[in-house]
Write a protein that holds these residues in place. Structure first.
Motif, PDB file in Angstrom:
ATOM      1  N   ASP A  45       0.904  -1.217   0.044  1.00 16.36           N
ATOM      2  CA  ASP A  45       0.165   0.156  -0.085  1.00 16.36           C
ATOM      3  C   ASP A  45       0.830   1.267   0.256  1.00 16.36           C
ATOM      4  O   ASP A  45       0.364   2.244   0.583  1.00 16.36           O
ATOM      5  N   GLY A 105      -6.453   6.038   4.391  1.00 18.08           N
ATOM      6  CA  GLY A 105      -7.302   5.198   3.921  1.00 18.08           C
ATOM      7  C   GLY A 105      -8.713   5.320   4.175  1.00 18.08           C
ATOM      8  O   GLY A 105      -9.504   4.810   3.304  1.00 18.08           O
ATOM      9  N   GLU A 156      -9.006   3.228  -2.928  1.00 14.31           N
ATOM     10  CA  GLU A 156      -8.474   2.580  -4.007  1.00 14.31           C
ATOM     11  C   GLU A 156      -7.292   3.442  -4.676  1.00 14.31           C
ATOM     12  O   GLU A 156      -7.865   4.509  -5.189  1.00 14.31           O
TER      13      GLU A 156
END
Length: 181
Positions: free
Chosen positions: A94, A145, A150
């Motif tokens: 991430d 987040g 995404e």
């Protein structure tokens, strides 16, 4: 591709060490002894890191050929630039390099276009996407987040779920009315 990985600060001591403002998530890789870095201004470099250590929470580097405080002080405010393979990815799934995020389209979960990332601002508490709207205005989106749900590098887009009022009042009302339905 070249990435800024640090900025030289003040001289430390009398043996040529300098403080470095780290601008990379991978200092152990980019700022390790033996690394050869380009510089801005270019006339100062390239610089080869001879030694590195952490002292009182600050990174201290010494470069080959820099042996005294005067030579170290002459490097102050020089940007350190590393050559990075554009296909290289960060170690964590991430994490992203700035160049991967630049120019991504920013959209809501339903596909509504918000704009395009034109800059990434690295703040002490979080990173911010600076997004240029189709009308030329800018909006700042915290890269957290809870908001950025995404990152799709294949489709070149960042999907966001903004809280009410982040984008603008009318879009926030539309987004919250969708949530209620």
């Amino acid at each position: 591709m070249q990435l800024v990985v640090g900025r030289i600060g003040r001289a430390h001591g009398i043996k040529g060490e300098v403080t470095v403002e780290v601008r990379t998530d991978e200092p152990e890789l980019r700022l390790a002894p033996g690394a050869v870095l380009a510089t801005d201004p270019a006339a100062v470099g390239p610089l080869t890191i001879e030694t590195g250590r952490v002292h009182s929470g600050r990174l201290l580097l010494r470069f080959e050929g820099v042996r005294d405080r005067n030579a170290a002080e002459a490097l102050r405010n020089t940007l350190l630039i590393a050559d990075v393979d554009p296909q290289e990815l960060p170690g964590e799934p991430d994490e992203y390099y700035d160049h991967q995020l630049m120019d991504l389209d920013v959209v809501l979960a339903d596909g509504t276009e918000i704009g395009r990332i034109t800059e990434i601002s690295h703040m002490p508490s979080q990173d911010l996407f600076i997004v240029e709207r189709p009308d030329g205005s800018e909006v700042m989106i915290p890269f957290v987040g809870d908001i950025v749900s995404e990152i799709d590098l294949v489709k070149q887009r960042a999907v966001i779920t903004p809280p009410p009022g982040l984008i603008d009042d009318s879009e926030a009302e539309i987004a919250s009315s969708r949530d209620e339905n």
